[in-house]
Design a protein around this motif. Structure first.
Motif, PDB file in Angstrom:
ATOM      1  N   LYS A   1       0.841  -1.210   0.000  1.00 31.41           N
ATOM      2  CA  LYS A   1       0.000   0.000   0.000  1.00 31.41           C
ATOM      3  C   LYS A   1       0.872   1.253   0.000  1.00 31.41           C
ATOM      4  CE  LYS A   1      -3.951   2.199   2.283  1.00 31.41           C
ATOM      5  NZ  LYS A   1      -4.646   2.432   0.999  1.00 31.41           N
ATOM      6  N   ALA A   2       1.993   1.215   0.732  1.00 32.30           N
ATOM      7  CA  ALA A   2       2.894   2.367   0.740  1.00 32.30           C
ATOM      8  C   ALA A   2       3.466   2.622  -0.646  1.00 32.30           C
ATOM      9  CB  ALA A   2       4.023   2.139   1.745  1.00 32.30           C
TER      10      ALA A   2
ATOM     11  N   ASN B   1      -2.981   7.350   3.161  1.00 36.83           N
ATOM     12  CA  ASN B   1      -1.609   7.369   3.694  1.00 36.83           C
ATOM     13  C   ASN B   1      -1.370   6.312   4.771  1.00 36.83           C
ATOM     14  OD1 ASN B   1       0.701   8.892   2.923  1.00 36.83           O
ATOM     15  ND2 ASN B   1       0.776   9.812   4.950  1.00 36.83           N
ATOM     16  N   GLN B   2      -2.271   5.337   4.884  1.00 32.26           N
ATOM     17  CA  GLN B   2      -2.116   4.324   5.926  1.00 32.26           C
ATOM     18  C   GLN B   2      -1.002   3.332   5.610  1.00 32.26           C
ATOM     19  OE1 GLN B   2      -3.662   4.136   9.052  1.00 32.26           O
ATOM     20  NE2 GLN B   2      -4.077   6.222   8.399  1.00 32.26           N
TER      21      GLN B   2
ATOM     22  N   VAL C   1      10.150   0.584   0.190  1.00 33.66           N
ATOM     23  CA  VAL C   1       9.729   1.883  -0.332  1.00 33.66           C
ATOM     24  C   VAL C   1      10.715   2.916   0.196  1.00 33.66           C
ATOM     25  CG1 VAL C   1       7.819   3.504  -0.578  1.00 33.66           C
ATOM     26  CG2 VAL C   1       7.346   1.064  -0.245  1.00 33.66           C
ATOM     27  N   GLN C   2      11.610   3.337  -0.663  1.00 37.74           N
ATOM     28  CA  GLN C   2      12.750   4.161  -0.253  1.00 37.74           C
ATOM     29  C   GLN C   2      12.325   5.460   0.440  1.00 37.74           C
ATOM     30  OE1 GLN C   2      13.686   7.156  -2.245  1.00 37.74           O
ATOM     31  NE2 GLN C   2      15.321   7.666  -0.794  1.00 37.74           N
ATOM     32  N   ALA C   3      11.183   5.987   0.065  1.00 37.85           N
ATOM     33  CA  ALA C   3      10.757   7.280   0.600  1.00 37.85           C
ATOM     34  C   ALA C   3      10.048   7.171   1.943  1.00 37.85           C
ATOM     35  CB  ALA C   3       9.834   7.979  -0.402  1.00 37.85           C
TER      36      ALA C   3
ATOM     37  N   GLY D   1      -7.292   0.165   5.649  1.00 42.25           N
ATOM     38  CA  GLY D   1      -7.474   0.099   4.210  1.00 42.25           C
ATOM     39  C   GLY D   1      -6.629  -0.964   3.556  1.00 42.25           C
ATOM     40  N   LEU D   2      -6.254  -1.980   4.333  1.00 41.54           N
ATOM     41  CA  LEU D   2      -5.413  -3.060   3.817  1.00 41.54           C
ATOM     42  C   LEU D   2      -6.231  -4.292   3.474  1.00 41.54           C
ATOM     43  CD1 LEU D   2      -2.443  -2.782   6.344  1.00 41.54           C
ATOM     44  CD2 LEU D   2      -2.688  -1.689   4.117  1.00 41.54           C
ATOM     45  N   LYS D   3      -7.534  -4.185   3.605  1.00 38.76           N
ATOM     46  CA  LYS D   3      -8.403  -5.329   3.299  1.00 38.76           C
ATOM     47  C   LYS D   3      -9.670  -4.842   2.620  1.00 38.76           C
ATOM     48  CE  LYS D   3     -10.762  -9.258   5.397  1.00 38.76           C
ATOM     49  NZ  LYS D   3     -11.116  -9.951   6.637  1.00 38.76           N
TER      50      LYS D   3
END
Length: 708
Positions: free
Chosen positions: A338-339, A570-571, A616-618, A706-708
């Motif tokens: 998600k990120a 942004n979760q 996710v580098q950022a 918000g991951l499901k």
């Protein structure tokens, strides 16, 4: 294999040589302080036994705590050397009652050491830290005392104790075993040195980090460099001479103002100041970390464990590092995926603005806010005018407590405070009877540590007929004189969160202070606080406190809908940065003894890579190792995972409320009676299951994120 690590060899010799001299010095310090002049040496006459900050001075703390140490030593010696057969009253209860002066003085001292320190307090803190560690060892490594507890523990079923008294006996006995009571005399002496060194190092880390935060404040020359920052905020940041602006550092990696700063060079400057605050020069905490991690690992090895985390997790809900890792493994793939999706959206936004650079951590919050506005038509500056700090507290936090638990309040301006920013409220039960005193200390200042927390000046106890005196500390930016303090929604949630801790303490209903209120496992203690966050957006509560500070208008439904619709925004970032910090903690504390760590930064990089949390580098960790005060200066070593663990509990618990009528007095009372009032008197898994009707499930958490 040697039992002592090299840097302790000299310390062992010095401590042995200086012990008698130290006792003489302590005695002289105590004698030099006239008891009638030190308000900490006797019970406060103020309501609820609240500390009398009009009389307490910095020089009172050390003599009072030293006297408290001596009094407890005498009491413990009398218990351990008693010729009478051990009973609950002459052994367990007697130990519980020892140290009242030490507890009273140290509770007040620890509050100021965190929230309003100075050079005098810092010096006392550094001097007293090893003494407190030695005091703990004096109790739990006392062979004669442990023998008496073991006799009682082995026949506990025949003692006819009430449930709470039996729990107290069991807790003490387990603590004896965990703290090393079964070690040989030789190993106990080594363990004492480890404990004193750990206490010294954690205190030094905290002091160094506070200095680093203050020294790391970033100066900007003009408004152009801070373009985009709210005018009232700018006014509060302006230097006293009117030349330039200074932004103090928050404890986290990301800094709140990065969300609104248009100038990319300024964002990078602020971010890097935060990132490097404690890894260079006299503020470098790297050596402290390496030494502290090694001593903790050696301590765990001495106690028979493979690493510090194994030892530390014994009385938690998670139980083992393997269980924590399993829990994380169920979250990391979804969180980072998600990120990454969020990063892709932000990169598109950067391109749409005519910019041609790769997203960096200092860009994330600024462009994420643009994405939020585009997707949800939500601007943080639209929200803040509705979240004036006093309304949030009195018409939001207190109002929710009234609806759920019947609690009412009134301001107390007659109670002495330790800083002008502090406010005091008296809380009452539904029937009007007294519940306790509540202090708020909301604004950031150089004398205050970073973050937010709850603590007790006085702990609830039927044994001493004490009602709780509790404080909440936050680090909200202080507005310029005459301006209102307007909060972001995250800051609103923080206020609800910390008051959740406070409720856990206020509703305590225990006989014994050792089992009272928030004195529970780390991976349960964050549950009541996180659960209380849910009421911040509850329609009835939100509409009561979200009132425009200028117009008096209630927050419009359209804006409420935008806040709710953006709830999962942004979760991926939020959970990933949290998991990165949690995994760093676990990686540091699963290092075996004698494994040399050459460079802290290299270890950190490898640890994040190993767990795929650098995918996710950022997205940096919420806390970098060098300023991770929770684990290197606070009580969360091998325990930062508890924030995610209890997040699972709080979403599951709120799911129960949603399915059973929501915000009702009946539901609140049931939750209070079955969870919030129980302290550490029950098995925590059993307590939760009896209230919930089932074991906690992770699905509500995944849905909320918000991951499901």
């Amino acid at each position: 294999m040697k039992k002592a690590i090299p840097f302790l060899t000299l310390a062992l010799i010095l401590v042995a040589c200086n012990s008698n001299k130290e006792k003489e010095n302590n005695k002289k310090e105590n004698e030099n302080m006239n008891n009638t002049e030190n308000p900490l040496l006797s019970e406060s006459k103020l309501p609820y036994g609240a500390p009398d900050f009009s009389a307490i001075k910095d020089h009172h703390f050390k003599p009072a705590m030293l006297e408290g140490i001596e009094q407890q030593k005498e009491a413990v010696s009398a218990i351990a050397n008693s010729k009478e057969a051990p009973t609950f009253n002459n052994t367990v209860l007697a130990l519980e009652q020892s140290g009242q002066l030490l507890s009273r003085a140290s509770q007040v001292f620890n509050a100021l050491a965190s929230a309003h320190t100075n050079e005098t307090i810092q010096a006392i803190e550094e001097d007293m830290a090893p003494k407190f560690a030695a005091q703990n060892d004096m109790i739990y490594l006392n062979e004669a005392l442990f023998k008496r507890f073991k006799i009682l523990y082995d026949k506990k079923e025949t003692l006819n104790l009430d449930a709470e008294s039996l729990k107290l006996l069991e807790e003490y006995y387990e603590n004896f075993e965990i703290e090393g009571a079964n070690l040989s005399s030789e190993d106990k002496e080594i363990l004492k040195q480890y404990n004193e060194r750990i206490a010294t190092l954690t205190t030094k880390f905290g002091k160094t980090l506070l200095d680093a935060n203050n020294a790391g404040a970033v100066t900007f020359a003009n408004e152009e460099e801070l373009k985009g920052v709210d005018a009232d905020v700018l006014k509060s940041l302006q230097n006293k001479d009117g030349n330039g602006y200074k932004i103090p550092l928050q404890n986290t990696t990301q800094q709140p103002l990065l969300q609104s700063m248009e100038n990319r060079a300024s964002r990078e400057k602020l971010y890097k100041a935060a990132w490097h605050r404690a890894n260079q020069g006299k503020f470098d905490t790297s050596e402290l970390i390496k030494e502290l991690v090694e001593v903790r690992a050696q301590k765990a090895k001495l106690l028979g464990f493979n690493n510090f985390a194994e030892w530390s997790l014994q009385k938690t809900m998670a139980k083992t590092p393997a269980n924590v890792t399993k829990f994380f493994n169920g979250l990391i793939p979804a969180a980072t995926a998600k990120a990454q999706a969020e990063a892709n959206e932000i990169q598109k936004m950067i391109k749409s603005q005519g910019q041609d650079f790769t997203l960096q951590p200092w860009d994330w919050n600024y462009y994420a806010e643009m994405v939020r506005k585009q997707k949800y038509d939500l601007d943080v500056n639209q929200i803040k005018p509705y979240f004036e700090i006093n309304n949030v507290l009195e018409k939001g936090v207190f109002y929710a407590a009234n609806k759920l638990y019947g609690i009412t309040y009134k301001p107390r301006t007659d109670i002495p405070i330790y800083h002008p920013d502090v406010k005091v409220y008296e809380l009452f039960e539904e029937d009007g009877s007294q519940l306790g005193l509540f202090y708020t200390d909301f604004f950031a200042r150089p004398s205050k540590g970073g973050g937010a927390w709850m603590g007790n000046f006085v702990t609830q106890s039927k044994l001493y007929n004490k009602k709780p005196v509790i404080y909440n500390v936050c680090n909200y930016p202080k507005p310029a004189n005459g301006q209102p303090a307007l909060l972001t929604y995250d800051e609103v949630e923080t206020m609800f969160h910390e008051f959740g801790h406070a409720l856990h303490g206020f509703f305590a209903d225990q006989q014994y202070p050792s089992l009272s209120g928030t004195d529970v496992a780390r991976d349960f203690v964050e549950f009541p606080s996180q659960f209380n966050e849910n009421w911040a957006l509850y329609p009835e509560i939100l509409k009561n406190y979200a009132i425009h500070y200028k117009t008096g208008e209630q927050i419009p439904q359209a804006l409420i809908d935008k806040i709710k619709n953006s709830g999962t925004f942004n979760q991926g970032y939020s959970l990933t940065e949290n998991l990165a910090g949690s995994n760093l903690d676990m990686q540091w504390h699963t290092i075996p003894a004698n494994k040399e760590i050459a460079q802290v930064n290299v270890f950190e990089t490898e640890a994040l890579n190993k767990t795929k949390l650098d995918a996710v580098q950022a997205v940096p960790p919420r806390y970098r190792s060098t300023y991770f005060s929770h684990i290197f200066a606070g009580g969360y070593a091998a325990g930062y995972y508890s924030y995610s663990w209890t997040e699972m509990l709080h979403h599951d618990a709120y799911n129960w409320f949603e399915n059973n009528g929501g915000l009702t007095r009946e539901n609140g009372q049931r939750f209070r009676e079955m969870v919030l009032s129980r302290g550490n008197t029950l098995n925590l898994e059993k307590m939760y299951k009896e209230w919930r009707g089932s074991d906690p499930k992770i699905e509500p958490m995944l849905k909320a994120r918000g991951l499901k």
